[in-house]
Design a protein around this motif. Structure first.
Motif, PDB file in Angstrom:
ATOM      1  N   ALA A 166      16.229  38.062  41.860  1.00 27.75           N
ATOM      2  CA  ALA A 166      16.620  37.115  40.939  1.00 27.75           C
ATOM      3  C   ALA A 166      18.006  37.188  41.166  1.00 27.75           C
ATOM      4  N   SER A 167      18.729  35.932  41.164  1.00 28.03           N
ATOM      5  CA  SER A 167      20.280  35.935  41.359  1.00 28.03           C
ATOM      6  C   SER A 167      20.664  34.811  40.693  1.00 28.03           C
ATOM      7  N   VAL A 168      21.972  34.693  40.197  1.00 23.03           N
ATOM      8  CA  VAL A 168      22.593  33.744  39.452  1.00 23.03           C
ATOM      9  C   VAL A 168      23.970  33.799  39.640  1.00 23.03           C
ATOM     10  N   GLY A 169      24.763  32.601  40.219  1.00 23.32           N
ATOM     11  CA  GLY A 169      26.084  32.596  40.843  1.00 23.32           C
ATOM     12  C   GLY A 169      26.746  31.439  40.184  1.00 23.32           C
ATOM     13  N   TRP A 170      27.574  31.440  39.542  1.00 23.49           N
ATOM     14  CA  TRP A 170      28.316  30.169  39.224  1.00 23.49           C
ATOM     15  C   TRP A 170      29.906  30.532  39.659  1.00 23.49           C
ATOM     16  N   GLY A 171      30.468  29.666  40.702  1.00 27.16           N
ATOM     17  CA  GLY A 171      31.768  29.971  41.308  1.00 27.16           C
ATOM     18  C   GLY A 171      32.849  29.658  40.158  1.00 27.16           C
ATOM     19  N   VAL A 172      33.662  30.789  39.985  1.00 24.94           N
ATOM     20  CA  VAL A 172      34.798  30.432  38.989  1.00 24.94           C
ATOM     21  C   VAL A 172      35.914  30.767  40.208  1.00 24.94           C
ATOM     22  N   PRO A 173      37.022  29.561  40.203  1.00 24.90           N
ATOM     23  CA  PRO A 173      38.094  29.683  41.246  1.00 24.90           C
ATOM     24  C   PRO A 173      38.807  31.046  41.002  1.00 24.90           C
ATOM     25  N   ARG A 174      39.529  31.312  42.101  1.00 23.94           N
ATOM     26  CA  ARG A 174      40.150  32.717  41.527  1.00 23.94           C
ATOM     27  C   ARG A 174      41.504  32.112  41.011  1.00 23.94           C
ATOM     28  N   GLY A 175      42.076  32.781  40.267  1.00 21.89           N
ATOM     29  CA  GLY A 175      43.257  32.509  39.475  1.00 21.89           C
ATOM     30  C   GLY A 175      43.090  31.699  38.353  1.00 21.89           C
ATOM     31  N   ALA A 176      41.869  31.337  38.198  1.00 20.46           N
ATOM     32  CA  ALA A 176      41.394  30.595  37.048  1.00 20.46           C
ATOM     33  C   ALA A 176      41.544  31.359  35.781  1.00 20.46           C
ATOM     34  N   ALA A 177      42.233  30.829  34.657  1.00 19.97           N
ATOM     35  CA  ALA A 177      42.078  31.765  33.392  1.00 19.97           C
ATOM     36  C   ALA A 177      41.125  31.218  32.341  1.00 19.97           C
ATOM     37  N   GLY A 178      40.797  32.021  31.427  1.00 19.18           N
ATOM     38  CA  GLY A 178      39.639  31.512  30.592  1.00 19.18           C
ATOM     39  C   GLY A 178      38.856  32.998  30.282  1.00 19.18           C
ATOM     40  N   ARG A 179      37.624  32.580  29.468  1.00 16.72           N
ATOM     41  CA  ARG A 179      37.107  33.574  29.025  1.00 16.72           C
ATOM     42  C   ARG A 179      36.372  34.383  30.036  1.00 16.72           C
ATOM     43  N   LEU A 180      35.777  34.242  31.245  1.00 15.42           N
ATOM     44  CA  LEU A 180      35.103  34.887  32.326  1.00 15.42           C
ATOM     45  C   LEU A 180      36.276  36.083  32.865  1.00 15.42           C
ATOM     46  N   THR A 181      37.379  35.602  32.820  1.00 15.83           N
ATOM     47  CA  THR A 181      38.255  36.484  33.603  1.00 15.83           C
ATOM     48  C   THR A 181      39.195  37.206  32.622  1.00 15.83           C
ATOM     49  N   ASP A 182      38.927  37.094  31.102  1.00 20.34           N
ATOM     50  CA  ASP A 182      39.734  37.817  30.641  1.00 20.34           C
ATOM     51  C   ASP A 182      39.009  39.003  29.754  1.00 20.34           C
ATOM     52  N   PRO A 183      39.309  40.531  30.207  1.00 20.46           N
ATOM     53  CA  PRO A 183      38.833  41.450  29.516  1.00 20.46           C
ATOM     54  C   PRO A 183      38.878  41.445  27.701  1.00 20.46           C
ATOM     55  N   ALA A 184      39.809  40.948  27.464  1.00 19.83           N
ATOM     56  CA  ALA A 184      39.883  40.916  25.764  1.00 19.83           C
ATOM     57  C   ALA A 184      38.723  40.041  25.427  1.00 19.83           C
ATOM     58  N   THR A 185      38.182  39.265  25.979  1.00 20.20           N
ATOM     59  CA  THR A 185      36.999  38.375  25.376  1.00 20.20           C
ATOM     60  C   THR A 185      35.719  38.863  26.155  1.00 20.20           C
ATOM     61  N   GLY A 186      35.722  40.043  26.621  1.00 20.94           N
ATOM     62  CA  GLY A 186      34.402  40.412  27.217  1.00 20.94           C
ATOM     63  C   GLY A 186      34.269  39.838  28.431  1.00 20.94           C
ATOM     64  N   GLY A 187      35.137  39.487  29.242  1.00 18.03           N
ATOM     65  CA  GLY A 187      34.967  38.704  30.580  1.00 18.03           C
ATOM     66  C   GLY A 187      34.183  39.520  31.744  1.00 18.03           C
ATOM     67  N   GLY A 188      33.894  38.897  32.732  1.00 16.41           N
ATOM     68  CA  GLY A 188      33.058  39.640  33.734  1.00 16.41           C
ATOM     69  C   GLY A 188      31.879  39.080  33.778  1.00 16.41           C
ATOM     70  N   VAL A 189      31.152  39.382  35.114  1.00 15.96           N
ATOM     71  CA  VAL A 189      29.908  38.529  35.456  1.00 15.96           C
ATOM     72  C   VAL A 189      28.846  39.456  34.831  1.00 15.96           C
ATOM     73  N   THR A 190      28.806  40.386  34.743  1.00  9.92           N
ATOM     74  CA  THR A 190      27.649  41.290  33.969  1.00  9.92           C
ATOM     75  C   THR A 190      27.399  40.739  32.767  1.00  9.92           C
ATOM     76  N   LEU A 191      28.028  40.641  31.851  1.00  9.76           N
ATOM     77  CA  LEU A 191      27.682  40.177  30.416  1.00  9.76           C
ATOM     78  C   LEU A 191      27.740  38.998  30.141  1.00  9.76           C
ATOM     79  N   ASP A 192      28.078  38.003  31.108  1.00 15.04           N
ATOM     80  CA  ASP A 192      27.784  36.502  31.125  1.00 15.04           C
ATOM     81  C   ASP A 192      26.669  36.085  31.719  1.00 15.04           C
ATOM     82  N   MET A 193      26.757  35.484  33.099  1.00 15.74           N
ATOM     83  CA  MET A 193      25.552  34.995  34.048  1.00 15.74           C
ATOM     84  C   MET A 193      24.796  36.157  34.306  1.00 15.74           C
ATOM     85  N   GLY A 194      25.369  37.269  34.727  1.00 18.59           N
ATOM     86  CA  GLY A 194      24.459  38.527  35.184  1.00 18.59           C
ATOM     87  C   GLY A 194      23.338  38.723  34.094  1.00 18.59           C
TER      88      GLY A 194
END
Length: 335
Positions: A166-194
Motif C-alpha cells: 500500500a502507498s499514499v502520496g499527495w505532493g506538497v510543494p517545498r516551501g509551502a506553509a500550513g498544517r502538514l509542514t508545521d510541527p506545532a500542528t502535528g505536521g508530517g506525513v506519518t500522522l496524516d496521509m501515512g
C-alpha cells in the motif's frame, strides 16, 4: 465463495438511517465541513453544536449548516449534545476527546486518534471508565468496499494471506506553509496521509509485530517513509507514504490462492478486483458515496453502535487504534 462476488454485501451491514444522535463538531475546518455535508445529506444524524477556539469561525460554520449552537469548545459539553466529532489539528485530538468523555459524551476522533500510542491509550482508558464509545474516524474501514473485502478475506478466497502492499502520496510543494509542514500542528506525513497505508497493512496482515522503516525529513517534520512490516502469523506488508510526490494510492493483498487489488485510490475505493485460479471478478460499490461523502458510513456506524449499547467498534476497535498509533510512533522515531 458461496455467492457470486458481484452479489456480496457486508455481513455487518451499516444502516445510513441509524437512529439519530445530536452531534457536536470540534474544529470547523475543511474536513469538518465535508463531514457535516454528508452527515446531513446521507444519514438521519443531527448537528447540534459547533465549537472552536474562534467563536466567529464556529458561528459561521453553524450558520452554514444550520446548527443551533456555536461558541467555544465548552458548548460541546451541553446536555443536548450526544457525541462529539473531533476534527481539529492533531495535537488537540486527545485533550478535546478527554474533555468530551469527562462530560459523558461519545467521541469520534479524526485520524490520527492521538499523536502517540500513550495518548491514545489514555483516551481509550477514559472512555472505558466512563462507559462511552470512543472511535477513531478511520472512515475507509466503514465504507462498503472494505467491509466486503473483509468478508472475502474471512471466507478464505485468497487462501492464506501472505503479503500486502500500500502507498499514499499527495505532493506538497517545498516551501509551502500550513498544517502538514508545521510541527506545532502535528505536521508530517506519518500522522496524516501515512495513516491510511499503515491501516491497510494492519487490516490485511494484522497488528504489527516488527517494523523496519526509512525516511526523509523536510525541516522539522517527516516528509516520506517506506516501511517493511511483519504482522500476525509472519505475514508481511510493504508500506509507503510521501508528501514529496503524488502516487496512485495503490493497495493489494496477496495470498496462496489469489490476490485482491483495490479499484481506484486506496483512500477513495470504488471496489476491488479478485483474481483466483478461476479467473478475475470485480466487486464495485453500488452504494458509492463519492469522495468524502463516504464519511457518512462511520457516523452511521457509531450511531448504530450507541443504539445497540456497543462500547467499542467491532470494525476498528480501540486495540487496533492503539496498535496503529504504536506503528506510527516506531516509524516517526526511525525517521
Amino acid at each position: 465463495m458461496s455467492a457470486r462476488l458481484a452479489d456480496l454485501l457486508p455481513d455487518d451491514d451499516i444502516r445510513l438511517d441509524a437512529p439519530p444522535l445530536r452531534w457536536g463538531i470540534a474544529g470547523p475546518g475543511v474536513i469538518a465541513a465535508d463531514f457535516a455535508t454528508t452527515l446531513l445529506a446521507n444519514t438521519a444524524q443531527r448537528l447540534a453544536a459547533v465549537g472552536s477556539r474562534s467563536p466567529e469561525r464556529a458561528a459561521a460554520f453553524a450558520a452554514r449548516f444550520d446548527a443551533p449552537v456555536a461558541g467555544g469548545y465548552d458548548v460541546l459539553t451541553r446536555d443536548d449534545v450526544d457525541v462529539v466529532y473531533v476534527a481539529t489539528v492533531h495535537p488537540a485530538h486527545a485533550p478535546l476527546a478527554l474533555a468530551a468523555i469527562e462530560a459523558g459524551k461519545h467521541v469520534l476522533v479524526e485520524k490520527p486518534f492521538a499523536t502517540s500510542a500513550a495518548e491514545a491509550q489514555r483516551v481509550a482508558d477514559a472512555a472505558r471508565a466512563a462507559g462511552v464509545l470512543a472511535m477513531e474516524a478511520m472512515w475507509t474501514r466503514y465504507v462498503p468496499t472494505y467491509r466486503v473485502l473483509d468478508r472475502v478475506l474471512r471466507d478464505g478466497a485468497l487462501g492464506t494471506v501472505t503479503t500486502a502492499v500500500a502507498s499514499v502520496g499527495w505532493g506538497v510543494p517545498r516551501g509551502a506553509a500550513g498544517r502538514l509542514t508545521d510541527p506545532a500542528t502535528g505536521g508530517g506525513v506519518t500522522l496524516d496521509m501515512g495513516v491510511y497505508p499503515l491501516w491497510f497493512a494492519q487490516f490485511a496482515t494484522g497488528r504489527a509485530t516488527r517494523i523496519a522503516a526509512f525516511g526523509r525529513r523536510r525541516g522539522e517534520v517527516d516528509e516520506e517513509f517506506a516501511a517493511a512490516i511483519e504482522g500476525g502469523g509472519g505475514r508481511l506488508a510493504t508500506v509507503g507514504s510521501t508528501m514529496a510526490a503524488t502516487t496512485e494510492g495503490h493497495a493489494e493483498i496477496a495470498g496462496t490462492e489469489g490476490r485482491a487489488v483495490v479499484a481506484g485510490h486506496l483512500v477513495f475505493p470504488l471496489g476491488f478486483d479478485l483474481t483466483t485460479r478461476s479467473g478475475t471478478e470485480a466487486w464495485r460499490d453500488e452504494r458509492l458515496l463519492p469522495g468524502r461523502g463516504g464519511l457518512a458510513w462511520q457516523a452511521a456506524a457509531l450511531a448504530g453502535y450507541v443504539a445497540d449499547g456497543v462500547h467499542d467498534s467491532p470494525l476498528h476497535p480501540l486495540a487496533d487504534t492503539i496498535a496503529l498509533a504504536t506503528a506510527m510512533d516506531t516509524i516517526r522515531a526511525a525517521i
